[in-house]
Design a protein around this motif. Structure first.
Motif, PDB file in Angstrom:
ATOM      1  N   ASN A 214      -2.533   3.967   0.449  1.00 14.05           N
ATOM      2  CA  ASN A 214      -3.103   2.952  -0.448  1.00 14.05           C
ATOM      3  C   ASN A 214      -4.556   3.234  -0.820  1.00 14.05           C
ATOM      4  OD1 ASN A 214      -0.796   1.327  -0.710  1.00 14.05           O
ATOM      5  ND2 ASN A 214      -1.228   0.274   1.216  1.00 14.05           N
TER       6      ASN A 214
ATOM      7  N   VAL B 182      -5.490  -2.311  -0.187  1.00 19.22           N
ATOM      8  CA  VAL B 182      -5.506  -1.334  -1.277  1.00 19.22           C
ATOM      9  C   VAL B 182      -6.964  -1.027  -1.617  1.00 19.22           C
ATOM     10  CG1 VAL B 182      -4.897  -0.882  -3.676  1.00 19.22           C
ATOM     11  CG2 VAL B 182      -3.313  -2.151  -2.191  1.00 19.22           C
TER      12      VAL B 182
ATOM     13  N   ARG C 129      -7.736  -6.275  -1.576  1.00 18.94           N
ATOM     14  CA  ARG C 129      -7.879  -5.237  -2.593  1.00 18.94           C
ATOM     15  C   ARG C 129      -9.376  -5.009  -2.806  1.00 18.94           C
ATOM     16  NH1 ARG C 129      -3.509  -3.848  -5.777  1.00 18.94           N
ATOM     17  NH2 ARG C 129      -1.579  -4.855  -5.090  1.00 18.94           N
TER      18      ARG C 129
ATOM     19  N   GLN D 149      -2.759  -2.489   5.325  1.00 22.31           N
ATOM     20  CA  GLN D 149      -2.074  -2.722   4.052  1.00 22.31           C
ATOM     21  C   GLN D 149      -3.043  -2.996   2.893  1.00 22.31           C
ATOM     22  OE1 GLN D 149       0.970  -5.725   4.535  1.00 22.31           O
ATOM     23  NE2 GLN D 149       1.779  -4.778   6.401  1.00 22.31           N
TER      24      GLN D 149
END
Length: 279
Positions: free
Chosen positions: A134, A115, A91, A113
């Motif tokens: 994302n 974010v 993230r 994947q």
């Protein structure tokens, strides 16, 4: 007449604004003389440092060149590669969206994947949001503690926080204060770029620049040593070992500080780091 007024403001280290408080103070950099004095005549002797047009290397450099729209100094790219793990989902929070080029670069470089969240004060930056992939954009100021907490509650904690925002010295310091402890994961990397702006008066709106603040962080990282007399106080088998000391909250969380040209990386520890000497 207008130019004369601007010159007077400049001389008085004041910056006019159309919004309250209409005048804000600027703090010119005054450390050059101190720097030269501390370096001594040999290290401070003038030399010529020439510009070079070297294309970026590596995969991130290639992505940077073909995605377009990102405004980055090329010597930042190896620092990113060394501190950002793309092998697994992470993230990432980036302060400052501008034209969206950086978001596109990170979307292509990071794990699919991952974010990616960008914040900016310009509502037009919302157009660069791409939730399907994302990529999220929230509108607000990096100096707004309440707004930052809302973003953290929605998307955090973040493995990487990258400050490429306003470059105002007060904003750089306040963003770090508001995000490092609560919004950065353990372990995590807090990266502040474009700290060269700390040496330019238009960005120096506080008496403490982020460069000054980094010196404070260095002291905080070593805050457990003043209470000791020698290394025996940290030996695991010595009766004089200090079992506990009073330090700032951040001290056990500081894993390391990297200072590069115009970019600083502050790494957060995965746990409270012990300080012990083994014989």
């Amino acid at each position: 007449m207008k130019q004369r007024i601007r010159d007077l403001f400049e001389k008085a280290n004041l910056a006019p604004s159309r919004k309250a408080p209409f005048l804000s103070r600027r703090y010119p950099y005054g450390g050059a003389r101190r720097m030269h004095s501390a370096l001594g005549p040999d290290l401070a002797a003038p030399t010529t440092w020439r510009a070079a047009d070297t294309p970026p290397a590596g995969e991130l450099g290639a992505i940077f060149m073909h995605t377009g729209g990102a405004n980055k100094w090329l010597h930042y790219l190896p620092v990113y590669e060394a501190n950002i793990d793309r092998s697994q989902p992470i993230r990432m929070l980036e302060l400052g969206v501008f034209r969206g080029g950086s978001l596109r670069m990170w979307r292509e470089y990071l794990h699919p994947q991952s974010v990616i969240v960008g914040i900016d004060i310009d509502p037009n930056c919302k157009q660069f949001e791409d939730p399907e992939h994302n990529v999220h954009v929230r509108i607000g100021g990096q100096q707004d503690a309440t707004f930052l907490q809302e973003v953290n509650s929605e998307f955090g904690p973040f493995d990487v926080i990258l400050d490429d925002g306003s470059h105002m010295t007060s904003h750089m310091v306040e963003s770090f204060r508001n995000l490092f402890a609560s919004a950065l994961a353990e372990p995590g990397a807090y990266i502040v770029e474009d700290v060269h702006s700390n040496y330019w008066k238009p960005y120096r709106d506080s008496s403490m620049s982020f460069v000054d603040f980094v010196a404070v962080l260095v002291d905080a990282m070593h805050a457990h040593y003043p209470d000791a007399e020698s290394e025996v106080n940290f030996r695991t088998d010595d009766p004089a070992r200090l079992r506990e000391v009073s330090v700032p909250r951040i001290t056990p969380k500081l894993d390391g500080i990297e200072i590069h040209d115009s970019i600083v990386v502050v790494r957060k520890a995965s746990r409270d780091l012990p300080r012990s000497v083994y014989q």
